[in-house]
Motif scaffolding. Structure first.
Motif, PDB file in Angstrom:
ATOM      1  N   UNK A 125       5.912   0.864   3.388  1.00 35.73           N
ATOM      2  CA  UNK A 125       5.645   1.250   4.780  1.00 35.73           C
ATOM      3  C   UNK A 125       5.297   2.734   4.887  1.00 35.73           C
ATOM      4  N   UNK A 126       5.846   3.563   3.997  1.00 31.98           N
ATOM      5  CA  UNK A 126       5.516   4.993   3.981  1.00 31.98           C
ATOM      6  C   UNK A 126       4.105   5.210   3.445  1.00 31.98           C
ATOM      7  N   UNK A 127       3.768   4.464   2.379  1.00 27.70           N
ATOM      8  CA  UNK A 127       2.418   4.555   1.807  1.00 27.70           C
ATOM      9  C   UNK A 127       1.390   4.151   2.867  1.00 27.70           C
ATOM     10  N   UNK A 128       1.658   3.049   3.536  1.00 27.32           N
ATOM     11  CA  UNK A 128       0.743   2.558   4.573  1.00 27.32           C
ATOM     12  C   UNK A 128       0.627   3.561   5.724  1.00 27.32           C
ATOM     13  N   UNK A 129       1.755   4.132   6.132  1.00 28.28           N
ATOM     14  CA  UNK A 129       1.752   5.073   7.258  1.00 28.28           C
ATOM     15  C   UNK A 129       0.929   6.314   6.945  1.00 28.28           C
ATOM     16  N   UNK A 130       1.058   6.805   5.714  1.00 29.50           N
ATOM     17  CA  UNK A 130       0.272   7.966   5.334  1.00 29.50           C
ATOM     18  C   UNK A 130      -1.202   7.632   5.190  1.00 29.50           C
ATOM     19  N   UNK A 131      -1.485   6.564   4.445  1.00 29.05           N
ATOM     20  CA  UNK A 131      -2.879   6.208   4.149  1.00 29.05           C
ATOM     21  C   UNK A 131      -3.667   5.852   5.404  1.00 29.05           C
ATOM     22  N   UNK A 132      -3.066   5.040   6.280  1.00 33.62           N
ATOM     23  CA  UNK A 132      -3.792   4.601   7.471  1.00 33.62           C
ATOM     24  C   UNK A 132      -3.981   5.722   8.497  1.00 33.62           C
ATOM     25  N   UNK A 133      -3.222   6.802   8.328  1.00 32.95           N
ATOM     26  CA  UNK A 133      -3.407   7.970   9.183  1.00 32.95           C
ATOM     27  C   UNK A 133      -4.196   9.072   8.472  1.00 32.95           C
TER      28      UNK A 133
END
Length: 228
Positions: A181-189
């Motif tokens: 969820x942290x990887x996704x939060x960073x990447x998608x932003x």
């Protein structure tokens, strides 16, 4: 630590709390067993307490998703009571001195703050839990703000991080965390992701997509020093 990647120095770093700054199992496991003792006493749960590993594997998820995995057949009332008890018991134990930060967290945060890096927390946890950890362990003063899904009622960490970035007008940040969820939060932003590989709560693909990895929190300062 991934020594081969060249990163851009960030204006801000955004940290997950559980499994990144805070060694969650040092607080959670005793609380978890007391919580289920109470649920059984109150008639909300029958049978043994689900395995510790099941709960630890859910860290980083939103609370409704956690209970859907840990006690999928429980009533809505039981899950709501579990929410209440988890916060109550965690706050009680935090105030009693339970729980520890990962080695090097305080020193590294203090150094980053002294160098002018804006520091934030973005956690899927409850508001009072996140703020209590930061306050009790003496790291709150170095953070510009503490964001939690519990406070902002966000549907995902992607939304929570976007809220943070927009409010503080941050263009270049490192998202530092231990879960997908942290990887996704960073990447998608559109931000750089630093995967924390020391907690071990997820599977081997948990941090796939990170721009760099650290095996000890103090390695974050090394990455910052090497960044351009």
């Amino acid at each position: 630590m991934n020594q081969m990647v060249t990163l851009k120095k960030p204006e801000a770093m955004i940290f997950d709390m559980d499994g990144t700054l805070f060694q969650t199992e040092s607080l959670l496991i005793p609380v978890y067993h007391r919580l289920f003792d109470i649920l059984r006493e109150e008639g909300h749960h029958e049978g043994p307490t689900p395995p510790d590993e099941l709960m630890l594997g859910c860290l980083g998820m939103l609370l409704p998703d956690i209970w859907n995995k840990v006690i999928p057949n429980a009533t809505d009332e039981a899950k709501a009571r579990a929410d209440e008890l988890l916060l109550q018991l965690e706050l009680e134990d935090l105030k009693a001195g339970s729980g520890v930060l990962y080695p090097g967290v305080k020193e590294t945060l203090q150094e980053l703050h002294s160098r002018g890096v804006k520091l934030f927390v973005a956690s899927n946890g409850l508001e009072h839990y996140v703020k209590e950890i930061a306050g009790i362990h003496g790291i709150a003063e170095w953070f510009d703000d503490l964001y939690s899904a519990g406070e902002f009622s966000t549907a995902s960490k992607v939304d929570l991080v976007k809220l943070l970035l927009d409010k503080h007008q941050i263009k270049n940040a490192w998202m530092v965390g231990d879960r997908s969820s942290d990887v996704e939060a960073g990447a998608k932003n559109g931000q750089t992701v630093i995967g924390c590989a020391y907690a071990g709560f997820g599977n081997e693909d948990e941090l796939k997509g990170s721009n760099a990895y650290i095996n000890d929190f103090t390695e974050l300062l090394e990455l910052y020093n090497q960044a351009e």
